[in-house]
Design a protein around this motif. Sequence first.
Motif, PDB file in Angstrom:
ATOM      1  N   ASP A  34       0.844  -1.194   0.000  1.00 46.86           N
ATOM      2  CA  ASP A  34       0.000   0.000   0.000  1.00 46.86           C
ATOM      3  C   ASP A  34       0.876   1.240   0.000  1.00 46.86           C
ATOM      4  OD1 ASP A  34      -2.206   1.732   0.227  1.00 46.86           O
ATOM      5  OD2 ASP A  34      -3.090   0.640   1.901  1.00 46.86           O
ATOM      6  N   GLY A  35       0.258   2.374  -0.198  1.00 42.11           N
ATOM      7  CA  GLY A  35       0.932   3.662  -0.200  1.00 42.11           C
ATOM      8  C   GLY A  35       0.290   4.556  -1.226  1.00 42.11           C
ATOM      9  N   PRO A  36       0.682   5.807  -1.270  1.00 44.20           N
ATOM     10  CA  PRO A  36       0.050   6.751  -2.186  1.00 44.20           C
ATOM     11  C   PRO A  36       0.372   6.476  -3.655  1.00 44.20           C
ATOM     12  CG  PRO A  36       1.804   7.813  -0.938  1.00 44.20           C
ATOM     13  CD  PRO A  36       1.672   6.433  -0.401  1.00 44.20           C
ATOM     14  N   SER A  37      -0.471   7.010  -4.495  1.00 44.18           N
ATOM     15  CA  SER A  37      -0.322   6.859  -5.936  1.00 44.18           C
ATOM     16  C   SER A  37       1.030   7.393  -6.391  1.00 44.18           C
ATOM     17  CB  SER A  37      -1.450   7.636  -6.637  1.00 44.18           C
ATOM     18  OG  SER A  37      -1.398   7.448  -8.016  1.00 44.18           O
ATOM     19  N   GLY A  38       1.694   6.626  -7.252  1.00 47.84           N
ATOM     20  CA  GLY A  38       2.978   7.041  -7.806  1.00 47.84           C
ATOM     21  C   GLY A  38       4.170   6.777  -6.914  1.00 47.84           C
ATOM     22  N   ALA A  39       3.973   6.104  -5.784  1.00 44.87           N
ATOM     23  CA  ALA A  39       5.072   5.887  -4.839  1.00 44.87           C
ATOM     24  C   ALA A  39       6.022   4.775  -5.274  1.00 44.87           C
ATOM     25  CB  ALA A  39       4.525   5.573  -3.451  1.00 44.87           C
ATOM     26  N   GLY A  40       5.565   3.851  -6.103  1.00 47.18           N
ATOM     27  CA  GLY A  40       6.416   2.750  -6.546  1.00 47.18           C
ATOM     28  C   GLY A  40       5.892   1.374  -6.150  1.00 47.18           C
ATOM     29  N   LYS A  41       4.623   1.288  -5.809  1.00 42.35           N
ATOM     30  CA  LYS A  41       4.028   0.020  -5.371  1.00 42.35           C
ATOM     31  C   LYS A  41       4.060  -1.043  -6.459  1.00 42.35           C
ATOM     32  CE  LYS A  41       0.143   2.040  -4.501  1.00 42.35           C
ATOM     33  NZ  LYS A  41       0.581   3.388  -4.907  1.00 42.35           N
ATOM     34  N   THR A  42       3.711  -0.674  -7.682  1.00 40.18           N
ATOM     35  CA  THR A  42       3.675  -1.630  -8.794  1.00 40.18           C
ATOM     36  C   THR A  42       5.072  -2.164  -9.089  1.00 40.18           C
ATOM     37  OG1 THR A  42       1.754  -0.503  -9.721  1.00 40.18           O
ATOM     38  CG2 THR A  42       2.995  -1.932 -11.210  1.00 40.18           C
ATOM     39  N   THR A  43       6.045  -1.287  -9.078  1.00 41.85           N
ATOM     40  CA  THR A  43       7.430  -1.687  -9.319  1.00 41.85           C
ATOM     41  C   THR A  43       7.906  -2.658  -8.237  1.00 41.85           C
ATOM     42  OG1 THR A  43       7.873   0.421 -10.417  1.00 41.85           O
ATOM     43  CG2 THR A  43       9.780  -0.813  -9.605  1.00 41.85           C
ATOM     44  N   GLY A  69      -5.020   1.423  -0.776  1.00 37.24           N
ATOM     45  CA  GLY A  69      -6.095   0.773  -0.036  1.00 37.24           C
ATOM     46  C   GLY A  69      -5.857  -0.694   0.246  1.00 37.24           C
ATOM     47  N   ALA A  70      -4.701  -1.226  -0.153  1.00 34.74           N
ATOM     48  CA  ALA A  70      -4.408  -2.642   0.085  1.00 34.74           C
ATOM     49  C   ALA A  70      -4.368  -2.976   1.574  1.00 34.74           C
ATOM     50  CB  ALA A  70      -3.086  -3.036  -0.576  1.00 34.74           C
ATOM     51  N   ALA A  71      -4.130  -1.987   2.410  1.00 32.54           N
ATOM     52  CA  ALA A  71      -4.049  -2.212   3.853  1.00 32.54           C
ATOM     53  C   ALA A  71      -5.417  -2.150   4.523  1.00 32.54           C
ATOM     54  CB  ALA A  71      -3.109  -1.193   4.491  1.00 32.54           C
ATOM     55  N   ALA A  72      -6.471  -2.369   3.779  1.00 31.84           N
ATOM     56  CA  ALA A  72      -7.823  -2.307   4.340  1.00 31.84           C
ATOM     57  C   ALA A  72      -7.918  -3.158   5.605  1.00 31.84           C
ATOM     58  CB  ALA A  72      -8.833  -2.779   3.303  1.00 31.84           C
ATOM     59  N   PRO A  73      -8.405  -2.595   6.707  1.00 32.09           N
ATOM     60  CA  PRO A  73      -8.472  -3.342   7.962  1.00 32.09           C
ATOM     61  C   PRO A  73      -9.269  -4.641   7.866  1.00 32.09           C
ATOM     62  CG  PRO A  73      -8.839  -1.012   8.374  1.00 32.09           C
ATOM     63  CD  PRO A  73      -8.825  -1.196   6.880  1.00 32.09           C
ATOM     64  N   GLY A  74     -10.251  -4.707   7.001  1.00 32.47           N
ATOM     65  CA  GLY A  74     -11.071  -5.903   6.871  1.00 32.47           C
ATOM     66  C   GLY A  74     -10.337  -7.119   6.336  1.00 32.47           C
ATOM     67  N   VAL A  75      -9.138  -6.922   5.785  1.00 33.73           N
ATOM     68  CA  VAL A  75      -8.346  -8.058   5.278  1.00 33.73           C
ATOM     69  C   VAL A  75      -7.025  -8.204   6.028  1.00 33.73           C
ATOM     70  CG1 VAL A  75      -9.405  -7.927   2.992  1.00 33.73           C
ATOM     71  CG2 VAL A  75      -7.235  -6.735   3.408  1.00 33.73           C
ATOM     72  N   GLU A  98      -7.282   9.450  -1.083  1.00 38.01           N
ATOM     73  CA  GLU A  98      -6.167   8.716  -0.470  1.00 38.01           C
ATOM     74  C   GLU A  98      -5.969   9.144   0.982  1.00 38.01           C
ATOM     75  OE1 GLU A  98      -3.001   7.774  -4.072  1.00 38.01           O
ATOM     76  OE2 GLU A  98      -2.698   9.559  -2.854  1.00 38.01           O
ATOM     77  N   VAL A  99      -5.944  10.441   1.208  1.00 35.99           N
ATOM     78  CA  VAL A  99      -5.710  10.972   2.551  1.00 35.99           C
ATOM     79  C   VAL A  99      -6.775  10.445   3.515  1.00 35.99           C
ATOM     80  CG1 VAL A  99      -5.713  13.095   3.941  1.00 35.99           C
ATOM     81  CG2 VAL A  99      -4.431  13.009   1.796  1.00 35.99           C
ATOM     82  N   PHE A 114      -6.111   6.636   4.057  1.00 39.01           N
ATOM     83  CA  PHE A 114      -4.942   6.385   4.895  1.00 39.01           C
ATOM     84  C   PHE A 114      -5.214   6.732   6.360  1.00 39.01           C
ATOM     85  CE2 PHE A 114      -2.258   7.321   0.879  1.00 39.01           C
ATOM     86  CZ  PHE A 114      -2.537   6.065   0.393  1.00 39.01           C
ATOM     87  N   ALA A 115      -5.957   7.820   6.607  1.00 38.62           N
ATOM     88  CA  ALA A 115      -6.288   8.203   7.979  1.00 38.62           C
ATOM     89  C   ALA A 115      -7.189   7.155   8.624  1.00 38.62           C
ATOM     90  CB  ALA A 115      -6.969   9.568   7.986  1.00 38.62           C
ATOM     91  N   ARG A 116      -8.107   6.609   7.853  1.00 40.99           N
ATOM     92  CA  ARG A 116      -9.036   5.599   8.369  1.00 40.99           C
ATOM     93  C   ARG A 116      -8.342   4.252   8.580  1.00 40.99           C
ATOM     94  NH1 ARG A 116     -12.351   4.907   4.029  1.00 40.99           N
ATOM     95  NH2 ARG A 116     -11.002   3.196   3.420  1.00 40.99           N
ATOM     96  N   ASP A 117      -7.567   3.816   7.581  1.00 41.22           N
ATOM     97  CA  ASP A 117      -6.986   2.470   7.605  1.00 41.22           C
ATOM     98  C   ASP A 117      -5.699   2.371   8.419  1.00 41.22           C
ATOM     99  OD1 ASP A 117      -9.085   1.902   5.936  1.00 41.22           O
ATOM    100  OD2 ASP A 117      -7.850   1.487   4.171  1.00 41.22           O
TER     101      ASP A 117
END
Length: 180
Positions: free
Chosen positions: A21-30, A111-117, A157-158, A161-164
């Motif tokens: 997880d992390g913000p858009s453009g941070a390098g998650k896909t890479t 959003g990969a860090a969703a608390p439900g998973v 995103e903000v 991230f604050a919620r999750d």
Amino acid sequence: MLDLALSRPPTLGAGRLVLVDGPSGAGKTTLAAAVAAAAGARAVASRVVHLDAMYDGWEGLPGIGSSLAALLAPLAEGRPGAYRRYDWVAGRYDGTGTVEPVDLLVVEGVGAAAPGVAHLGTVLVWVDAPRDLRRRRGVERDGPAYEAVWERWEASEVETFARDRGRERADLVVDGAASR
């Protein structure tokens, strides 16, 4: 990261789940691609799922936790999971993606860090980079049209991230500003 995941007990049926997880453009896909490549080099069957294929368009981030939980629940039972696949060009869902059980599943996206998973995750990774770099990468990746929606997406995103609180719960925090 791969060593950490493989050192821990399976959490997704007989497999392990790395959430990136992390913000858009941070390098998650890479990073996700690098983890999958490292797994392949060690003969560990892996698959990467990109949350970009699951969002309900530019306004779809708030619902990603439910979509992710629906995908992962059957995998946790050793059965194939599925998700509705979003067509960004057509602006609607178009088809279904199927994910077979695998030794290592890497799910990457905002959003990969969703608390439900969280209970299914073997390792939670947070990737971050400076805002200006992330924005430049996002526009390079998604084209100039992304500029028009960047502010709305970033606000979503903000809130997410604050919620999750994914960064606070992460097992690893990665500097995505490093060379790709």
